[in-house]
Design an enzyme around this catalytic site. Structure first.
Site, PDB file in Angstrom:
ATOM      1  N   GLY A 298      -8.028   9.380   9.089  1.00  0.00           N
ATOM      2  CA  GLY A 298      -8.404   9.494  10.492  1.00  0.00           C
ATOM      3  C   GLY A 298      -9.433  10.574  10.787  1.00  0.00           C
ATOM      4  O   GLY A 298      -9.803  10.773  11.942  1.00  0.00           O
TER       5      GLY A 298
ATOM      6  N   ALA B   6      -9.416   1.828   8.960  1.00  0.00           N
ATOM      7  CA  ALA B   6      -8.827   1.378  10.221  1.00  0.00           C
ATOM      8  C   ALA B   6      -9.443   2.146  11.385  1.00  0.00           C
ATOM      9  O   ALA B   6     -10.210   1.597  12.168  1.00  0.00           O
ATOM     10  CB  ALA B   6      -7.305   1.553  10.203  1.00  0.00           C
TER      11      ALA B   6
ATOM     12  N   LYS C 180       0.882  -1.166   0.000  1.00  0.00           N
ATOM     13  CA  LYS C 180       0.000   0.000   0.000  1.00  0.00           C
ATOM     14  C   LYS C 180       0.918   1.213   0.000  1.00  0.00           C
ATOM     15  O   LYS C 180       1.597   1.487   0.990  1.00  0.00           O
ATOM     16  CB  LYS C 180      -0.918   0.028   1.224  1.00  0.00           C
ATOM     17  CG  LYS C 180      -1.700   1.337   1.318  1.00  0.00           C
ATOM     18  CD  LYS C 180      -2.549   1.476   2.559  1.00  0.00           C
ATOM     19  CE  LYS C 180      -3.021   2.917   2.694  1.00  0.00           C
ATOM     20  NZ  LYS C 180      -3.866   3.150   3.866  1.00  0.00           N
TER      21      LYS C 180
ATOM     22  N   ALA D 163      -9.489   5.647   3.464  1.00  0.00           N
ATOM     23  CA  ALA D 163      -9.270   6.758   4.396  1.00  0.00           C
ATOM     24  C   ALA D 163     -10.453   7.708   4.517  1.00  0.00           C
ATOM     25  O   ALA D 163     -11.149   7.996   3.544  1.00  0.00           O
ATOM     26  CB  ALA D 163      -8.037   7.584   4.025  1.00  0.00           C
ATOM     27  N   GLY D 164     -10.647   8.158   5.734  1.00  0.00           N
ATOM     28  CA  GLY D 164     -11.599   9.221   6.029  1.00  0.00           C
ATOM     29  C   GLY D 164     -12.985   8.766   6.418  1.00  0.00           C
ATOM     30  O   GLY D 164     -13.821   9.586   6.786  1.00  0.00           O
TER      31      GLY D 164
END
Lengths: 257, 66
Positions: free
Chosen positions: A163, A211, A102, A189-190
């Site tokens: 995040g 995550a 990644k 992401a986000g």
């Protein structure tokens, strides 16, 4: 299509994944919670970061992941230049025996937004070096196209900054990336909650990578379950074909005569 | 003695020490790690390479992230 019966696997670089939810291992309060959340998510591929080893420091996260047969996807988090990212990917390949990466090349630590110029440079070098490159990129359709052109195995546009939990800030941009892509599009992401993951899939993304939305939730295991259900629901909705949006009502009951 | 940097920390080590010897002397874990010297990967099969004065050595492993 028979409901629930058809196989609808995700294929990246010739490798088949049944789950369209890729979970990262960052942000969990401890390893026990991480392990339970990974299992609840049903993920078959999970990201790890590469950092300096400290004496006595173990490789606990690898043990957790491998215990459950989950494949490892090393990232190049923390890299700000193509050179740093290429070296980190090469070290990850050596340490973890995988040529998948990644690819992250971020411009600064405040936004953590991808630096498109360095990202493209690193992607080109890693593809040339035999890597299966999954780049974390902006939601710019042209950058996504350029990444595909240099041979990336997927493109991974952000929904919002890493995040941030803001969800998908520019749905139309993601739709444009999906519409032109010849490789899988993974929304990375986000995302903040389950509806964000469902939306990503409804927009046509092939998978979701997240995550923090899970690991930093009050109840990570429950959120992992919610995300898995949302990805599945969003995928089904996409394949089912939503009705067009209308300005005026359209009766669903027959008119009275 | 020669001076090398391992993960940013300076160490004085015996001249002629190999990468493998250096990791052992510093009690750095060797499973699941990878080594770079002066920003170039040193594959495990080449850990018998002798480190030289001024080498900057990085030893990385997987941690939770992403």
């Amino acid at each position: 299509m028979t409901i629930g019966a058809a196989t609808d696997d995700l294929v990246i670089a010739g490798r088949t994944l049944r789950s369209r939810l890729i979970m990262g291992t960052g942000g969990a309060p401890n390893q026990t919670v991480l392990e339970a959340a990974l299992l609840a998510s049903g993920t078959e591929l999970t990201t790890v970061a590469m950092r300096r080893v400290d004496a006595g420091g173990g490789t606990g996260v690898l043990e957790v992941v491998r215990r459950h047969g989950i494949s490892v996807l090393p990232n190049t988090a923390g890299c700000h230049t193509a050179a740093e990212a290429v070296l980190t990917a090469q070290l990850a390949r050596e340490a973890l025996h995988t040529d998948w990466v990644k690819l992250e090349v971020v411009a600064d630590d405040r936004t953590l937004l991808p630096d498109a110029v360095e990202l493209l440079r690193a992607a080109q070098r890693l593809v040339d070096d035999g890597f299966v490159v999954l780049p974390y990129t902006t939601d710019d359709p042209i950058v996504a196209r350029r990444l595909e052109d240099v041979g990336c195995a997927a493109v991974m546009p952000l929904g919002a900054p890493i995040g941030s939990g803001l969800g998908i800030c520019n749905p139309h941009a993601l739709e444009m990336i999906v519409a032109q892509a010849g490789v899988p599009v993974i929304c990375d992401a986000g995302l903040g909650t389950a509806s964000d993951a469902a939306q990503a899939m409804e927009l046509g993304c092939d998978a979701v990578l997240l995550a923090s939305a899970v690991t930093r939730a009050d109840d990570p295991v429950r959120m992992a379950r919610a995300m898995a259900a949302a990805v599945s629901a969003g995928r089904d909705a996409r394949l089912a074909g939503r009705i067009p949006k209308r300005f005026w009502a359209q009766a669903s009951s027959p008119p009275r005569c | 003695m020669i001076i090398v940097a391992v993960n940013g920390e300076t160490h004085r080590v015996t001249a002629g020490v190999t990468v493998a010897g250096l990791l052992a002397a510093l009690q750095v874990p060797t499973e699941g790690v990878a080594v770079a010297v002066d920003a170039a990967v040193v594959p495990r099969t080449s850990w018998d390479r002798v480190v030289v004065d001024g080498d900057e050595i990085e030893v990385l492993c997987a941690v939770p992230g992403g």
